[in-house]
Each structure stands twice: as C-alpha cells, then as structure tokens.
Scaffold this motif. Structure first.
Motif, PDB file in Angstrom:
ATOM      1  N   THR A 165     -13.624   2.929  -4.955  1.00 55.49           N
ATOM      2  CA  THR A 165     -13.465   4.073  -5.857  1.00 55.49           C
ATOM      3  C   THR A 165     -13.768   3.671  -7.290  1.00 55.49           C
ATOM      4  O   THR A 165     -14.471   4.382  -8.010  1.00 55.49           O
ATOM      5  N   TRP A 166     -13.255   2.518  -7.732  1.00 52.28           N
ATOM      6  CA  TRP A 166     -13.525   2.031  -9.082  1.00 52.28           C
ATOM      7  C   TRP A 166     -15.027   1.822  -9.281  1.00 52.28           C
ATOM      8  O   TRP A 166     -15.588   2.219 -10.294  1.00 52.28           O
ATOM      9  N   SER A 175      -4.225   1.103  -8.328  1.00 51.86           N
ATOM     10  CA  SER A 175      -4.520   2.090  -7.282  1.00 51.86           C
ATOM     11  C   SER A 175      -4.289   1.521  -5.893  1.00 51.86           C
ATOM     12  O   SER A 175      -3.854   2.242  -4.995  1.00 51.86           O
ATOM     13  N   ALA A 176      -4.580   0.238  -5.708  1.00 48.56           N
ATOM     14  CA  ALA A 176      -4.292  -0.387  -4.417  1.00 48.56           C
ATOM     15  C   ALA A 176      -2.801  -0.341  -4.126  1.00 48.56           C
ATOM     16  O   ALA A 176      -2.383  -0.045  -2.997  1.00 48.56           O
ATOM     17  N   ASN A 233       1.596   3.603 -10.376  1.00 46.85           N
ATOM     18  CA  ASN A 233       0.164   3.589 -10.698  1.00 46.85           C
ATOM     19  C   ASN A 233      -0.059   3.993 -12.146  1.00 46.85           C
ATOM     20  O   ASN A 233      -0.817   3.346 -12.876  1.00 46.85           O
ATOM     21  N   SER A 281      -9.544   1.195  -3.209  1.00 42.74           N
ATOM     22  CA  SER A 281      -9.435   1.247  -4.676  1.00 42.74           C
ATOM     23  C   SER A 281     -10.625   0.572  -5.357  1.00 42.74           C
ATOM     24  O   SER A 281     -11.121   1.076  -6.365  1.00 42.74           O
TER      25      SER A 281
END
Length: 186
Positions: free
Chosen positions: A165-166, A135-136, A122, A162
C-alpha cells in the motif's frame, strides 16, 4: 352501560395505553423520518455552503465551482422529501435479510475496543514509525480483534499489505506517505 357511553369511552383506556404511549408508538413506526430530517438538514447545509462560495474562482469549462454542490444539495432535498412521503404513506425499510448476525445479542465491546485501539495506535505511531510499520500494526491488530490467531500468517500478511500500500501510494500515485526509519534503510 349503554352503547353511546361505550362509544364515548376513550379507546386508549380500553386498550390499556395512554395517549403518550400511542405517540411513542407512532414515532417508532415512523422512525425513518429521522433519516429524512438528517438528509434535509444536510441538503440545506450543502446548498447554503455552495451558494456562499466566492465567485472569483478561475472557471474552466461551462460549469463553475457551485454547480456540483448545488446539484448534490438539491438532490438531497428531493430524496428527503420523497422518502418522507413514502414513510408517511406507510412504506417501511426492509430488515436486513442477508446479515449473519443476531440482533438480539449485545454489542461485542471487546472487539470494538480492540479495533479502536488498533486504529488509534496507527494514528499515534504513523509519524514516529512511518506508514508501513504503523499500518502493519493496525492490520495485524484488526485481524486479531476479529478473531484471527495465526502467529505467523497474520503479521506476514499485515506487513506485505502495508508495504505494498505504501509503495502504491508513494511511488505510483505520487502521494507522499511517511516511510519512517524502516523505509530509509531500504
């Protein structure tokens, strides 16, 4: 052997332990003192750092920039002293009763290495792929490392988590995270 000779005999030889072993035993029984020393050193570091802050900051309100670090550093010193007193008086931390682990088993290094690899991937890929994609991969790698093997559900949950969250950070909180090529298309 008379009783005075028996009383003069070193107890450590009677018990079969050397003085060095009894010193090690004392440190094992008082191992929490290591945490006390760490808290004390951290408190001193915070206080020294706080007291060397420049005073030319613009002060808003009754407290200056030194107030919180001085309070935190002082509290760290107080907690370390109280904990050391408790340990020296015979107090011991209770063992974790709620953990569902067997402390006699060795560390599962495969899991640790897989989790570390997912995290490092990551960190290495975030600028290239963007936050959602990297992130995924991290979330999916962490799920895999911890034992989940569903080939459809795991990547789907990782992707949704992800992207959400983004979106929360980028759009609602105003914290700019790299979107990468995937977000440029959307």
């Amino acid at each position: 052997m008379n009783s005075s000779t028996e009383n003069a005999t070193d107890l450590s030889t009677v018990e079969g332990t050397s003085p060095e072993d009894s010193r090690r035993s004392w440190w094992r029984e008082h191992s929490e003192l290591g945490l006390c020393a760490f808290l004390f050193a951290l408190g001193v570091l915070v206080l020294v750092d706080a007291l060397t802050l420049p005073t030319d900051f613009a002060q808003r309100g009754p407290l200056g920039p030194k107030a919180v670090p001085v309070i935190v550093g002082t509290l760290l010193l107080v907690v370390s002293a109280l904990l050391a007193r408790d340990v020296l008086r015979g107090g011991r931390g209770e063992a974790e009763a709620g953990e569902d682990i067997d402390l006699s088993m060795p560390t599962d290094m495969r899991t640790v290495l897989l989790l570390s690899g997912a995290f490092l991937a990551n960190a290495a890929l975030i600028d290239l792929l963007g936050f959602p994609a990297s992130s995924a991969l991290m979330f999916w790698g962490a799920a895999y490392a911890l034992g989940s093997r569903n080939p459809v559900r795991d990547p789907l949950i990782a992707a949704v988590l992800s992207v959400v969250t983004w979106f929360l950070f980028n759009e609602l909180l105003g914290v700019s995270l790299p979107g990468g090529p995937l977000m440029e298309v959307l």
